[in-house]
Motif scaffolding. Structure first.
Motif, PDB file in Angstrom:
ATOM      1  N   ALA A 140       0.888  -1.177   0.000  1.00  0.00           N
ATOM      2  CA  ALA A 140       0.000   0.000   0.000  1.00  0.00           C
ATOM      3  C   ALA A 140       0.919   1.218   0.000  1.00  0.00           C
ATOM      4  O   ALA A 140       2.123   1.052   0.189  1.00  0.00           O
ATOM      5  CB  ALA A 140      -0.862  -0.025   1.267  1.00  0.00           C
TER       6      ALA A 140
ATOM      7  N   ARG B 227       3.705   4.406   4.655  1.00  0.00           N
ATOM      8  CA  ARG B 227       3.339   5.413   5.643  1.00  0.00           C
ATOM      9  C   ARG B 227       4.539   6.127   6.241  1.00  0.00           C
ATOM     10  O   ARG B 227       4.403   7.166   6.849  1.00  0.00           O
ATOM     11  CB  ARG B 227       2.559   4.743   6.780  1.00  0.00           C
ATOM     12  CG  ARG B 227       1.153   4.385   6.414  1.00  0.00           C
ATOM     13  CD  ARG B 227       0.410   3.932   7.640  1.00  0.00           C
ATOM     14  NE  ARG B 227       0.816   2.591   8.054  1.00  0.00           N
ATOM     15  CZ  ARG B 227       1.029   2.236   9.311  1.00  0.00           C
ATOM     16  NH1 ARG B 227       0.906   3.096  10.275  1.00  0.00           N
ATOM     17  NH2 ARG B 227       1.375   0.989   9.598  1.00  0.00           N
TER      18      ARG B 227
ATOM     19  N   ARG C   3      -0.297   9.680   0.911  1.00  0.00           N
ATOM     20  CA  ARG C   3      -1.692   9.201   0.968  1.00  0.00           C
ATOM     21  C   ARG C   3      -2.645  10.172   0.251  1.00  0.00           C
ATOM     22  O   ARG C   3      -3.537   9.752  -0.496  1.00  0.00           O
ATOM     23  CB  ARG C   3      -2.079   9.057   2.445  1.00  0.00           C
ATOM     24  CG  ARG C   3      -3.429   8.487   2.702  1.00  0.00           C
ATOM     25  CD  ARG C   3      -3.408   6.973   2.621  1.00  0.00           C
ATOM     26  NE  ARG C   3      -4.767   6.453   2.489  1.00  0.00           N
ATOM     27  CZ  ARG C   3      -5.620   6.342   3.491  1.00  0.00           C
ATOM     28  NH1 ARG C   3      -5.276   6.701   4.706  1.00  0.00           N
ATOM     29  NH2 ARG C   3      -6.829   5.852   3.278  1.00  0.00           N
TER      30      ARG C   3
ATOM     31  N   TYR D 172      -2.195   9.759  -3.413  1.00  0.00           N
ATOM     32  CA  TYR D 172      -2.782   8.488  -3.854  1.00  0.00           C
ATOM     33  C   TYR D 172      -4.313   8.599  -3.922  1.00  0.00           C
ATOM     34  O   TYR D 172      -4.936   8.225  -4.924  1.00  0.00           O
ATOM     35  CB  TYR D 172      -2.349   7.374  -2.896  1.00  0.00           C
ATOM     36  CG  TYR D 172      -3.139   6.099  -3.052  1.00  0.00           C
ATOM     37  CD1 TYR D 172      -3.034   5.343  -4.216  1.00  0.00           C
ATOM     38  CD2 TYR D 172      -4.000   5.658  -2.047  1.00  0.00           C
ATOM     39  CE1 TYR D 172      -3.773   4.173  -4.375  1.00  0.00           C
ATOM     40  CE2 TYR D 172      -4.734   4.497  -2.195  1.00  0.00           C
ATOM     41  CZ  TYR D 172      -4.620   3.759  -3.364  1.00  0.00           C
ATOM     42  OH  TYR D 172      -5.355   2.617  -3.519  1.00  0.00           O
ATOM     43  N   GLU D 173      -4.910   9.145  -2.859  1.00  0.00           N
ATOM     44  CA  GLU D 173      -6.382   9.251  -2.836  1.00  0.00           C
ATOM     45  C   GLU D 173      -6.882  10.150  -3.970  1.00  0.00           C
ATOM     46  O   GLU D 173      -7.962   9.931  -4.503  1.00  0.00           O
ATOM     47  CB  GLU D 173      -6.867   9.798  -1.484  1.00  0.00           C
ATOM     48  CG  GLU D 173      -6.675   8.832  -0.323  1.00  0.00           C
ATOM     49  CD  GLU D 173      -7.537   7.579  -0.437  1.00  0.00           C
ATOM     50  OE1 GLU D 173      -8.566   7.612  -1.134  1.00  0.00           O
ATOM     51  OE2 GLU D 173      -7.163   6.552   0.169  1.00  0.00           O
TER      52      GLU D 173
ATOM     53  N   ARG E  26      -6.436   7.716  -7.307  1.00  0.00           N
ATOM     54  CA  ARG E  26      -6.648   6.270  -7.417  1.00  0.00           C
ATOM     55  C   ARG E  26      -7.843   5.885  -8.296  1.00  0.00           C
ATOM     56  O   ARG E  26      -7.855   4.796  -8.852  1.00  0.00           O
ATOM     57  CB  ARG E  26      -6.771   5.614  -6.043  1.00  0.00           C
ATOM     58  CG  ARG E  26      -7.992   5.950  -5.256  1.00  0.00           C
ATOM     59  CD  ARG E  26      -7.814   5.481  -3.832  1.00  0.00           C
ATOM     60  NE  ARG E  26      -8.985   5.714  -3.043  1.00  0.00           N
ATOM     61  CZ  ARG E  26      -9.902   4.791  -2.788  1.00  0.00           C
ATOM     62  NH1 ARG E  26      -9.777   3.575  -3.260  1.00  0.00           N
ATOM     63  NH2 ARG E  26     -10.942   5.096  -2.055  1.00  0.00           N
TER      64      ARG E  26
ATOM     65  N   TYR F  60      -3.532   1.464 -10.079  1.00  0.00           N
ATOM     66  CA  TYR F  60      -2.445   1.210  -9.118  1.00  0.00           C
ATOM     67  C   TYR F  60      -2.270  -0.290  -8.933  1.00  0.00           C
ATOM     68  O   TYR F  60      -3.252  -1.001  -8.688  1.00  0.00           O
ATOM     69  CB  TYR F  60      -2.763   1.845  -7.757  1.00  0.00           C
ATOM     70  CG  TYR F  60      -2.388   3.310  -7.671  1.00  0.00           C
ATOM     71  CD1 TYR F  60      -1.105   3.709  -7.312  1.00  0.00           C
ATOM     72  CD2 TYR F  60      -3.322   4.295  -7.969  1.00  0.00           C
ATOM     73  CE1 TYR F  60      -0.755   5.049  -7.244  1.00  0.00           C
ATOM     74  CE2 TYR F  60      -2.978   5.646  -7.905  1.00  0.00           C
ATOM     75  CZ  TYR F  60      -1.695   6.011  -7.530  1.00  0.00           C
ATOM     76  OH  TYR F  60      -1.349   7.339  -7.469  1.00  0.00           O
TER      77      TYR F  60
ATOM     78  N   PHE G 274      -0.217  -2.618  -6.477  1.00  0.00           N
ATOM     79  CA  PHE G 274       0.684  -2.753  -5.333  1.00  0.00           C
ATOM     80  C   PHE G 274       1.257  -4.168  -5.282  1.00  0.00           C
ATOM     81  O   PHE G 274       0.785  -5.060  -5.964  1.00  0.00           O
ATOM     82  CB  PHE G 274      -0.063  -2.412  -4.039  1.00  0.00           C
ATOM     83  CG  PHE G 274      -0.374  -0.937  -3.936  1.00  0.00           C
ATOM     84  CD1 PHE G 274       0.603  -0.044  -3.521  1.00  0.00           C
ATOM     85  CD2 PHE G 274      -1.624  -0.435  -4.292  1.00  0.00           C
ATOM     86  CE1 PHE G 274       0.348   1.318  -3.448  1.00  0.00           C
ATOM     87  CE2 PHE G 274      -1.883   0.930  -4.232  1.00  0.00           C
ATOM     88  CZ  PHE G 274      -0.901   1.808  -3.802  1.00  0.00           C
ATOM     89  N   ASP G 275       2.278  -4.335  -4.447  1.00  0.00           N
ATOM     90  CA  ASP G 275       2.890  -5.638  -4.230  1.00  0.00           C
ATOM     91  C   ASP G 275       3.435  -6.232  -5.532  1.00  0.00           C
ATOM     92  O   ASP G 275       3.337  -7.426  -5.774  1.00  0.00           O
ATOM     93  CB  ASP G 275       1.841  -6.583  -3.594  1.00  0.00           C
ATOM     94  CG  ASP G 275       2.484  -7.823  -3.000  1.00  0.00           C
ATOM     95  OD1 ASP G 275       3.712  -7.804  -2.773  1.00  0.00           O
ATOM     96  OD2 ASP G 275       1.750  -8.806  -2.779  1.00  0.00           O
TER      97      ASP G 275
END
Ligand code: FAD
Length: 428
Positions: free
Chosen positions: A41, A44, A114, A117-118, A121, A126, A128-129
């Protein structure tokens, strides 16, 4: 201008990646944007980052200034404290009108990531991983194999994957191997699961041996920690998080103030979810593009946290790169050349280190710490004040062109809800 979707893959969902995605996805110029991020994600971690000069303008043009200000840190400024927590020197937020060492807009890096991203999105794919394992470009595009095994062709690939960029390594080969210039130390950031009161200041305690601990409350029950220390580049950044924590424990043993409580957490808490540890370094590249691949943000020109300008540079770079791609009608070679020529001088100025560099921030001796505190006290006074002003005003040393129409209200409304108040294997 072509209406065929022009596909852009951005590697990295830190700051630069989502900022570029924002402009390309809303520019109505036919871009189809994918962002691949190896974390699960948006990450942070991190301390406060500054939004200065032209970057403040970029955030405003994005329509995100209200959300960024609402999520910003409302601190008094920096305070240097001794081993008992007594203030030795401080730099208030309003020093030099919010454009000095302490910027007017300071926000936790994770909160900014964040918000970006918001804001994007819904318009951006996107993933992830996952990350790019290999890529190969030809006249038709860039053929990418992902770690997940997926294969896909893109018109362009943009590396926004930070100081140790994998895309830079895949694309620039030899130039990559000499691109990272260590500045002589390491920094770690993480969050403590309890609050340490600092009276509204970002409080920093320097200890002899070139060590510093910085603390700021991160919420009602958390504290954000920064640990920095001088060291030659010995590859600590490549070790496991457990080894890195052990290195911090050894390095900071015997340091006073709140350090024993921090050491206790490092030694006894199994995992710290936002633990971040890296070499303090700059990135220098002669060129930021090769064929259909370009570098953005820290991946191309990190100025290092020592300058306090990494985030500002990434935001401005994303704006200029997106603007030039839109303006060139998707002629990437023209856009990349203009991006380099517009940003070149600005990057060089922003990469200039403050006097003393990292060593100036982490004095080795008790006397050096005393002198540093004295110089901080002098800094707030005329005429030293006017001498240091020039160091920070370079964040404004670029004129931003008007590439885009005003931002779509849809995007900003979504972010407003988030923060309602307060705060190479060849395929060819
Ligand atoms: C967790 C974290 C905390 C930070 N904290 C601070 C701080 O406190 N102070 C400061 O001055 N600077 C900090 N930085 C650096 C700062 O964010 C940048 O200097 C600046 O904002 C420019 O951002 P960027 O997007 O170019 O790079 P970054 O913010 O470094 O973002 C790069 C992104 O790329 C991702 N990535 C890396 N490799 C791959 C890969 N192979 N495939 C896919 N994705 C990949 C990373 O996970 C990250 O999300 C931090 C960076 C990170 C990642």
């Amino acid at each position: 201008m072509s209406r065929t979707p022009y596909t852009v893959l951005i590697s990295g969902a830190g700051i630069a990646g989502p900022a570029l995605a924002h402009w390309l996805a809303q520019a109505d110029a036919g871009f189809e944007v994918t962002v691949v991020e190896r974390a699960l994600a948006p990450r942070r971690g991190g301390q406060a980052v500054d939004i200065r000069g032209a970057a403040r303008d970029v955030i405003q043009r994005m329509g995100l200034l209200p959300s960024v200000k609402a999520a910003g840190l409302h601190e008094h400024g920096f305070a240097f404290v001794d081993e008992r927590g007594k203030h030795q020197a401080s730099l208030p937020m309003n020093f030099m009108g919010g454009e000095g060492i302490v910027a007017e807009i300071e926000i936790l890096r994770g909160a900014l990531s964040r918000i970006l991203y918001e804001a994007t999105r819904h318009a951006v794919d996107y993933r992830f991983d996952d990350s790019i394992e290999s890529l190969c470009q030809d006249e038709d595009g860039v053929h990418v194999i992902f770690l997940s095994g997926a294969r896909q062709r893109f018109d362009l690939v943009i590396a926004a994957d930070g100081v140790h960029s994998h895309v830079r390594a895949l694309t620039f080969g030899d130039a990559h191997s000499t691109s990272v210039a260590p500045l002589g130390g390491y920094t770690a950031y993480f969050t403590l699961p309890f609050r340490i009161e600092t009276g509204g200041w970002f409080a920093i305690h320097n200890a002899p041996g070139g060590r510093a601990i910085g603390l700021r409350p991160g919420g009602p029950d958390t504290t954000q920690v920064m640990l920095s220390f001088l060291s030659p580049p010995v590859g600590y950044e490549r070790l496991s998080a457990d080894r890195q924590k052990a290195i911090l424990t050894e390095t900071f043993a015997g340091v006073g103030w709140e350090m024993p409580r921090v050491l206790h957490v490092l030694e006894h808490m199994g995992s710290l979810p936002d633990f971040y540890f890296d070499l303090v370094a700059q990135v220098h590249m002669e060129h930021w593009a090769r064929g259909r691949v370009a570098l953005l943000g820290d991946a191309g020109y990190s100025p290092s946290p020592v300058t306090g300008l990494g985030t500002s540079l990434a935001l401005v770079g994303a704006y200029v790169l997106a603007g030039e791609l839109v303006r060139s009608g998707q002629m990437h070679d023209v856009a990349f050349a203009r991006y380099e020529s517009i940003m070149g001088d600005y990057v060089r100025q922003c990469q200039a280190l403050p006097p003393g560099g990292l060593q100036g921030m982490l004095p080795r001796s008790a006397r050096g710490i005393w002198l540093r505190n004295l110089s901080m006290r002098m800094m707030t006074r005329w005429p030293v004040r006017s001498l240091v002003a020039g160091v920070f005003h370079k964040a404004d040393a670029i004129v931003l062109e008007d590439y885009f129409a005003p931002t779509l209200p849809r995007l900003t409304a979504e972010v407003g809800q988030l923060f309602p108040r307060g705060p190479g294997v060849s395929l060819c």
